[in-house]
Design a protein around this motif. Structure first.
Motif, PDB file in Angstrom:
ATOM      1  N   ASP A  23       0.907  -1.104   0.090  1.00  0.00           N
ATOM      2  CA  ASP A  23      -0.043   0.062  -0.042  1.00  0.00           C
ATOM      3  C   ASP A  23       0.950   1.445   0.100  1.00  0.00           C
ATOM      4  OD1 ASP A  23      -1.873   2.168   0.257  1.00  0.00           O
ATOM      5  OD2 ASP A  23      -2.724   1.236   2.064  1.00  0.00           O
ATOM      6  N   PRO A  24       1.178   1.674  -1.283  1.00  0.00           N
ATOM      7  CA  PRO A  24       2.143   2.855  -1.546  1.00  0.00           C
ATOM      8  C   PRO A  24       1.639   4.185  -0.560  1.00  0.00           C
ATOM      9  CG  PRO A  24       1.873   1.785  -3.301  1.00  0.00           C
ATOM     10  CD  PRO A  24       1.005   1.190  -2.308  1.00  0.00           C
ATOM     11  N   GLY A  25       0.461   4.269  -0.494  1.00  0.00           N
ATOM     12  CA  GLY A  25      -0.100   5.316   0.418  1.00  0.00           C
ATOM     13  C   GLY A  25       0.131   5.558   1.964  1.00  0.00           C
ATOM     14  N   LEU A  26       0.571   4.460   2.547  1.00  0.00           N
ATOM     15  CA  LEU A  26       1.115   4.230   3.574  1.00  0.00           C
ATOM     16  C   LEU A  26       2.514   4.800   3.861  1.00  0.00           C
ATOM     17  CD1 LEU A  26       0.114   0.730   4.914  1.00  0.00           C
ATOM     18  CD2 LEU A  26      -1.125   2.928   5.493  1.00  0.00           C
ATOM     19  N   LYS A  27       2.578   6.027   4.924  1.00  0.00           N
ATOM     20  CA  LYS A  27       3.793   6.505   5.273  1.00  0.00           C
ATOM     21  C   LYS A  27       4.316   6.164   6.719  1.00  0.00           C
ATOM     22  CE  LYS A  27       3.512   8.769   1.240  1.00  0.00           C
ATOM     23  NZ  LYS A  27       4.161   8.339   0.183  1.00  0.00           N
ATOM     24  N   HIS A  28       5.387   6.113   6.809  1.00  0.00           N
ATOM     25  CA  HIS A  28       6.187   5.815   8.149  1.00  0.00           C
ATOM     26  C   HIS A  28       7.212   6.932   8.022  1.00  0.00           C
ATOM     27  CE1 HIS A  28       7.818   3.705  11.582  1.00  0.00           C
ATOM     28  NE2 HIS A  28       6.751   3.337  11.774  1.00  0.00           N
ATOM     29  N   ASP A  29       7.428   7.540   9.418  1.00  0.00           N
ATOM     30  CA  ASP A  29       8.483   8.404   9.597  1.00  0.00           C
ATOM     31  C   ASP A  29       9.963   7.789   9.664  1.00  0.00           C
ATOM     32  OD1 ASP A  29       6.510  10.261  10.308  1.00  0.00           O
ATOM     33  OD2 ASP A  29       6.631   9.963  12.424  1.00  0.00           O
ATOM     34  N   ILE A  30      10.822   8.833   8.927  1.00  0.00           N
ATOM     35  CA  ILE A  30      12.229   8.568   8.964  1.00  0.00           C
ATOM     36  C   ILE A  30      12.527   8.279  10.332  1.00  0.00           C
ATOM     37  CG2 ILE A  30      14.583   9.245   8.179  1.00  0.00           C
ATOM     38  CD1 ILE A  30      13.031  10.704   5.877  1.00  0.00           C
ATOM     39  N   GLN A  31      13.778   7.384  10.594  1.00  0.00           N
ATOM     40  CA  GLN A  31      14.058   7.277  12.013  1.00  0.00           C
ATOM     41  C   GLN A  31      15.655   7.278  11.933  1.00  0.00           C
ATOM     42  OE1 GLN A  31      12.933   3.689  14.152  1.00  0.00           O
ATOM     43  NE2 GLN A  31      11.176   3.509  13.091  1.00  0.00           N
ATOM     44  N   PHE A  32      16.002   8.037  12.964  1.00  0.00           N
ATOM     45  CA  PHE A  32      17.704   8.031  13.334  1.00  0.00           C
ATOM     46  C   PHE A  32      17.978   6.981  14.403  1.00  0.00           C
ATOM     47  CE2 PHE A  32      16.424  11.727  10.865  1.00  0.00           C
ATOM     48  CZ  PHE A  32      17.037  11.869   9.862  1.00  0.00           C
ATOM     49  N   LEU A  33      18.703   5.968  13.886  1.00  0.00           N
ATOM     50  CA  LEU A  33      18.877   5.268  15.390  1.00  0.00           C
ATOM     51  C   LEU A  33      20.446   4.947  15.439  1.00  0.00           C
ATOM     52  CD1 LEU A  33      16.305   2.666  14.393  1.00  0.00           C
ATOM     53  CD2 LEU A  33      16.066   4.445  16.257  1.00  0.00           C
ATOM     54  N   ARG A  34      20.738   4.243  16.615  1.00  0.00           N
ATOM     55  CA  ARG A  34      22.278   3.929  16.751  1.00  0.00           C
ATOM     56  C   ARG A  34      22.230   2.472  17.105  1.00  0.00           C
ATOM     57  NH1 ARG A  34      26.505   7.624  16.885  1.00  0.00           N
ATOM     58  NH2 ARG A  34      25.808   9.785  16.877  1.00  0.00           N
ATOM     59  N   SER A  35      23.487   1.942  16.622  1.00  0.00           N
ATOM     60  CA  SER A  35      23.539   0.415  17.138  1.00  0.00           C
ATOM     61  C   SER A  35      24.128   0.375  18.665  1.00  0.00           C
ATOM     62  CB  SER A  35      24.493  -0.471  16.090  1.00  0.00           C
ATOM     63  OG  SER A  35      25.631   0.080  16.286  1.00  0.00           O
ATOM     64  N   THR A  36      24.213  -0.698  19.245  1.00  0.00           N
ATOM     65  CA  THR A  36      25.011  -0.925  20.224  1.00  0.00           C
ATOM     66  C   THR A  36      26.388  -1.009  19.991  1.00  0.00           C
ATOM     67  OG1 THR A  36      24.943  -3.061  20.249  1.00  0.00           O
ATOM     68  CG2 THR A  36      23.237  -2.302  21.278  1.00  0.00           C
ATOM     69  N   GLU A  37      27.186  -0.936  21.128  1.00  0.00           N
ATOM     70  CA  GLU A  37      28.820  -0.992  20.815  1.00  0.00           C
ATOM     71  C   GLU A  37      29.212  -2.086  20.071  1.00  0.00           C
ATOM     72  OE1 GLU A  37      31.332   1.147  21.210  1.00  0.00           O
ATOM     73  OE2 GLU A  37      29.549   2.870  21.296  1.00  0.00           O
TER      74      GLU A  37
END
Length: 81
Positions: A23-37
Motif C-alpha cells: 500500500d504505497p499510500g502508507l507513510k512511516h516516519d524516517i528514524q535516526f538510530l544508533r546500534s549498540t557498541e
C-alpha cells in the motif's frame, strides 16, 4: 515486540526509511538510530500497519557511504521479533 534486527561488524548510526510495498499510500516516519557498541541494531516495527514493507538503511563508516535494503512482512496480530 515486533522488531527487525541487524548485526554489523562495528557500531553504526543509521538513517532508516520505510515504504509499504502493498500500500504505497502508507507513510512511516524516517528514524535516526544508533546500534549498540557491538554493532547490534534493533528497529521496532510494532506500530506499523500489516502488509509487505521495504526498509532501507543508510550510514557512513570510515568516510564511505553505505546502503542496505530489505523487505519484510507485518502480519496483524502475529508476534514476531
Amino acid at each position: 515486540m515486533k522488531s527487525l534486527t541487524f548485526c554489523f561488524d562495528h557500531p553504526v548510526a543509521v538513517k532508516v526509511f520505510f515504504s509499504c510495498i502493498s500500500d504505497p499510500g502508507l507513510k512511516h516516519d524516517i528514524q535516526f538510530l544508533r546500534s549498540t557498541e557491538d554493532g547490534s541494531l534493533v528497529i521496532p516495527v510494532t506500530d506499523m500497519a500489516g502488509g509487505s514493507w521495504k526498509v532501507m538503511l543508510e550510514w557512513t563508516y570510515e568516510g564511505r557511504d553505505f546502503c542496505m535494503e530489505r523487505t519484510f512482512d507485518v502480519v496483524p496480530g502475529a508476534i514476531l521479533s
